[in-house]
Each structure stands twice: as structure tokens, then as C-alpha cells.
Design a protein around this motif. Structure first.
Motif, short mmCIF file in Angstrom:
data_model
loop_
_atom_site.label_atom_id
_atom_site.label_comp_id
_atom_site.label_asym_id
_atom_site.label_seq_id
_atom_site.Cartn_x
_atom_site.Cartn_y
_atom_site.Cartn_z
N UNK A 105 0.86 -1.18 0.00
CA UNK A 105 0.00 0.00 0.00
C UNK A 105 0.89 1.22 0.00
N UNK A 106 0.48 2.22 -0.76
CA UNK A 106 1.20 3.50 -0.69
C UNK A 106 0.23 4.57 -0.25
N UNK A 107 0.81 5.54 0.44
CA UNK A 107 0.04 6.69 0.90
C UNK A 107 0.44 7.90 0.09
N UNK A 108 -0.50 8.81 -0.06
CA UNK A 108 -0.24 10.03 -0.82
C UNK A 108 0.46 11.06 0.06
N UNK A 109 1.36 11.82 -0.56
CA UNK A 109 2.10 12.86 0.15
C UNK A 109 1.65 14.23 -0.35
N UNK A 110 2.07 15.27 0.35
CA UNK A 110 1.71 16.64 -0.06
C UNK A 110 2.13 16.87 -1.51
N UNK A 111 1.22 17.44 -2.28
CA UNK A 111 1.46 17.66 -3.70
C UNK A 111 0.76 16.64 -4.57
N UNK A 112 0.19 15.60 -3.97
CA UNK A 112 -0.55 14.58 -4.73
C UNK A 112 -1.95 15.12 -5.02
N UNK A 113 -2.52 14.80 -6.20
CA UNK A 113 -3.84 15.33 -6.54
C UNK A 113 -5.00 14.75 -5.74
N UNK A 114 -4.78 13.69 -4.97
CA UNK A 114 -5.79 13.19 -4.06
C UNK A 114 -5.12 12.95 -2.70
N UNK A 115 -5.93 12.64 -1.73
CA UNK A 115 -5.44 12.35 -0.39
C UNK A 115 -5.94 10.97 -0.01
N UNK A 116 -5.03 10.09 0.39
CA UNK A 116 -5.46 8.77 0.81
C UNK A 116 -4.44 7.69 0.56
N UNK A 117 -4.97 6.49 0.31
CA UNK A 117 -4.11 5.32 0.24
C UNK A 117 -4.64 4.35 -0.81
N UNK A 118 -3.71 3.63 -1.43
CA UNK A 118 -4.08 2.64 -2.43
C UNK A 118 -3.25 1.39 -2.19
N UNK A 119 -3.89 0.22 -2.28
CA UNK A 119 -3.20 -1.05 -2.06
C UNK A 119 -3.43 -1.97 -3.26
N UNK A 120 -2.38 -2.73 -3.58
CA UNK A 120 -2.39 -3.73 -4.64
C UNK A 120 -1.93 -5.03 -4.00
N UNK A 121 -2.79 -6.05 -3.98
CA UNK A 121 -2.46 -7.28 -3.27
C UNK A 121 -2.76 -8.49 -4.15
N UNK A 122 -1.74 -9.34 -4.33
CA UNK A 122 -1.92 -10.62 -5.00
C UNK A 122 -2.17 -11.67 -3.93
N UNK A 123 -3.07 -12.60 -4.22
CA UNK A 123 -3.25 -13.73 -3.31
C UNK A 123 -3.54 -14.97 -4.13
N UNK A 124 -3.04 -16.08 -3.61
CA UNK A 124 -3.16 -17.36 -4.30
C UNK A 124 -4.10 -18.25 -3.49
N UNK A 125 -5.06 -18.82 -4.18
CA UNK A 125 -6.04 -19.69 -3.54
C UNK A 125 -5.53 -21.14 -3.53
N UNK A 136 -8.71 1.06 -2.01
CA UNK A 136 -8.30 2.46 -1.88
C UNK A 136 -9.25 3.23 -0.99
N UNK A 137 -8.68 4.26 -0.39
CA UNK A 137 -9.42 5.27 0.36
C UNK A 137 -8.96 6.60 -0.20
N UNK A 138 -9.90 7.42 -0.67
CA UNK A 138 -9.52 8.71 -1.23
C UNK A 138 -10.48 9.81 -0.78
N UNK A 139 -9.92 10.99 -0.72
CA UNK A 139 -10.72 12.19 -0.48
C UNK A 139 -9.96 13.36 -1.11
N UNK A 140 -10.60 14.51 -1.14
CA UNK A 140 -9.98 15.70 -1.71
C UNK A 140 -8.81 16.14 -0.82
N UNK A 141 -7.71 16.54 -1.44
CA UNK A 141 -6.57 17.03 -0.66
C UNK A 141 -6.78 18.50 -0.28
N UNK A 142 -5.88 19.01 0.52
CA UNK A 142 -5.87 20.44 0.83
C UNK A 142 -5.19 21.18 -0.32
#
Length: 169
Positions: A105-125, A136-142
Motif C-alpha cells: 500500500x502506498x500513501x499520498x504525500x503533499x502535492x498529490x492530486x488526491x489524499x489517501x491510500x491505495x493497495x495492490x495485493x496478490x493472493x493465491x487460492x 483504496x481510500x480517497x478524499x480531496x486534498x488540501x
């Protein structure tokens, strides 16, 4: 410095996303089947943990990854939107590295066009099938990017479709 307050909330190491709703954030989760088999798992895991889901979706990652992601690493993602280039500073906030579950998962830093976090997860059954879960969790940044947030919301579904196809066998 990260521009949001729910660091780690996408929980890439957890099969179930326990706390999806966060105050003021839009949440998203989708799982797609990618392929199957041990060789596919090994290859796809390696690609994912070196930002392959983003680079195969049209982003540039700087510095260019030469090793797998680690918590705390900082990157500059660049989205290519026709002639426009949108820079997105991010930081790795969580990594999952289990025998049948890998991702980050990466989090957004100041200067990013959104505010929040995005995760990419592989899983094997147990049947050998390999799946990708996007969270993902997103909202408008400042700041000024707040004005562009509606446009970012319009672009998110297109990028999510790209992510879902980026690692397909």
C-alpha cells in the motif's frame, strides 16, 4: 510528509478489509482473477512488488524500482494524460509478503492530486488461482489540487480497469 490521517487503513496483509469506512474517505475494493499456477504466481508477485501494476498502467515510477518495495520508501509517480504529466508523490506505508499473499500500500504525500491510500495485493487460492485485490481510500486534498478532485474521481475507474488488466496472464 503524507497528506492523510488513516495510514495503513487499506490493510494489504489482511484477507478481509476490516475498516473500510473512514470519515470523509471514499472506499473501493475489487478482486479479479488473473491466472493460475506456481510459475505465474512467482512471476506476477515479482512484477507487482516492483511497481509493475502501475508501470503497466501507464505511470512512470521514479526512482525506477530495482528491488522490491519496502515500507518507508518514497517515490514520485507520474501519470501520463495525453500531453499532460501529473506528478504524484507517494510513500510505501505497508507491505505484505506471505507465501500466498503479496502486495503493498502506498500513501499520498503533499502535492498529490488526491489524499489517501491505495493497495495492490496478490493472493493465491488453494486451487492455484491467482487474484489481484485493489483497495483504496480517497478524499480531496488540501490546497489547489482540491479544485481538481472531481476530475480525479472521473479518472479513477479507468485507471482501476488498467490495474486489473496490467498483470493478466
Amino acid at each position: 510528509m503524507l497528506n492523510y490521517d488513516v495510514v495503513g487503513a487499506t490493510q494489504p496483509a489482511d484477507p478481509e478489509w476490516a475498516s473500510r469506512r473512514q470519515d470523509g474517505y471514499r472506499d473501493f475494493e475489487r478482486t479479479v482473477r488473473l491466472g493460475e499456477g506456481d510459475a505465474y504466481w512467482a512471476t506476477t508477485s515479482s512484477i507487482l512488488l516492483r511497481w509493475g501494476v502501475k508501470t503497466r498502467s501507464g505511470f512512470t515510477v521514479d526512482p525506477q524500482p530495482t528491488t522490491v518495495v519496502e515500507a518507508g520508501q518514497k517515490y514520485q509517480l507520474t501519470a501520463h494524460l495525453g500531453p499532460l504529466r501529473v506528478r504524484e508523490p507517494v510513500q510505501i506505508v505497508a507491505v505484505a509478503d506471505e507465501p500466498d499473499r503479496r502486495g503493498f500500500a502506498y500513501g499520498t504525500a503533499h502535492g498529490h492530486p488526491v489524499s489517501g491510500e491505495e493497495a495492490f495485493v496478490l493472493h493465491r487460492e488453494a486451487d492455484g488461482s491467482v487474484h489481484l485485490t485493489l483497495r483504496s481510500l480517497t478524499r480531496a486534498p488540501q490546497g489547489l489540487w482540491r479544485l481538481a478532485f472531481p476530475a480525479a474521481l472521473l479518472l479513477q475507474p479507468a485507471y482501476r480497469r488498467r490495474y486489473a488488466r496490467a498483470l493478466v496472464e
